[in-house]
Design an enzyme around this catalytic site. Sequence first.
Site, PDB file in Angstrom:
ATOM      1  N   THR A  71       0.841  -1.178   0.000  1.00  0.00           N
ATOM      2  CA  THR A  71       0.000   0.000   0.000  1.00  0.00           C
ATOM      3  C   THR A  71       0.876   1.227   0.000  1.00  0.00           C
ATOM      4  OG1 THR A  71      -1.771  -1.026   1.247  1.00  0.00           O
ATOM      5  CG2 THR A  71      -1.873   1.316   1.036  1.00  0.00           C
ATOM      6  N   LYS A 103      -7.771   0.818  -2.949  1.00  0.00           N
ATOM      7  CA  LYS A 103      -7.529   1.318  -1.605  1.00  0.00           C
ATOM      8  C   LYS A 103      -8.007   2.754  -1.419  1.00  0.00           C
ATOM      9  CE  LYS A 103      -3.415  -1.521  -1.989  1.00  0.00           C
ATOM     10  NZ  LYS A 103      -1.943  -1.527  -2.121  1.00  0.00           N
ATOM     11  N   GLY A 115      -8.065   7.454   1.517  1.00  0.00           N
ATOM     12  CA  GLY A 115      -7.103   6.411   1.176  1.00  0.00           C
ATOM     13  C   GLY A 115      -6.692   5.680   2.436  1.00  0.00           C
ATOM     14  N   SER A 194       3.726   1.668   2.802  1.00  0.00           N
ATOM     15  CA  SER A 194       5.093   1.166   2.716  1.00  0.00           C
ATOM     16  C   SER A 194       5.983   2.041   1.854  1.00  0.00           C
ATOM     17  CB  SER A 194       5.078  -0.266   2.161  1.00  0.00           C
ATOM     18  OG  SER A 194       4.422  -0.287   0.903  1.00  0.00           O
ATOM     19  N   ALA A 226       7.087   3.247  -6.813  1.00  0.00           N
ATOM     20  CA  ALA A 226       6.943   1.860  -7.248  1.00  0.00           C
ATOM     21  C   ALA A 226       8.268   1.262  -7.706  1.00  0.00           C
ATOM     22  CB  ALA A 226       5.920   1.783  -8.379  1.00  0.00           C
ATOM     23  N   CYS A 229      10.075   0.826  -3.817  1.00  0.00           N
ATOM     24  CA  CYS A 229       9.440  -0.027  -2.812  1.00  0.00           C
ATOM     25  C   CYS A 229       8.981  -1.339  -3.440  1.00  0.00           C
ATOM     26  CB  CYS A 229       8.247   0.710  -2.182  1.00  0.00           C
ATOM     27  SG  CYS A 229       7.370  -0.266  -0.942  1.00  0.00           S
ATOM     28  N   THR A 232       5.050  -2.064  -3.694  1.00  0.00           N
ATOM     29  CA  THR A 232       4.245  -1.109  -4.462  1.00  0.00           C
ATOM     30  C   THR A 232       4.367  -1.430  -5.947  1.00  0.00           C
ATOM     31  OG1 THR A 232       4.684   0.602  -2.803  1.00  0.00           O
ATOM     32  CG2 THR A 232       3.829   1.334  -4.918  1.00  0.00           C
TER      33      THR A 232
END
Length: 245
Positions: A71, A103, A115, A194, A226, A229, A232
Amino acid sequence: YQRRVRGFFWLTKMLHKLFFRNTILFNRSTTNQRTWLHKQAAVRTFTPYYHNNFNQPIWLPNHSPQEYHGTTILAVRKDSKVVIIGDGQVSSGNSIVKSTARKIRKLSQGSILLGMAGSVGDCFALVERFEKHLEAHSGQLLQASVALAKQWRTDKYLRQLNARLVVCDKEATLTISGNGDVLEPDHGIAGIGSGGEYALAAARALIDEPHLDAETIARRAMKIAAEICVYTNDNFIVEELQSTK
């Protein structure tokens, strides 16, 4: 006679401490085999189970449920727009469980964006309570957020929920946590989850670019998050509102 009885119980207690609380532990299996385990290693990696036949502890490995990671939620407010963007990945351990999770939600007839980051059940439990607070406070975002944070902090059951929320309306962007915090971030940018810090840093770097609008900044920042992480992905879901700031 009483002294003998007290002496017997004292001796039993000392023997129990010697064999079960010092350096070694005694274990007997169903085949009557004996195994000696070091206490420190056993306590850290094993859980006691008492067998009915021998009434002795058999140390079994702990099997704790896997935590669900993933997330990244980012909220960007610029000019006359406020945008919330989230990725779609949900991970369990080293595996990707879902890559298209949603989400982000619209509440209060589309006037509020929300969110959520954290465990799925915890997030939805908090969203339900937040909707009730919105109804009780006639859609006032700040009052409903403070009421939820207060309930989240003081309730002994809600206190165990592992999640964070970011909520937006046309005037304010707020983050809500289980510590009782209701914060309005600087520059109109908030990141949770995260990869939230990576997305937040990227959005802060892009916010002053005059030719970029809120959605473009949010998408570029999330793409950077993205790439950094592992929890993601790039399946982004975007919602936006008209802003007064």
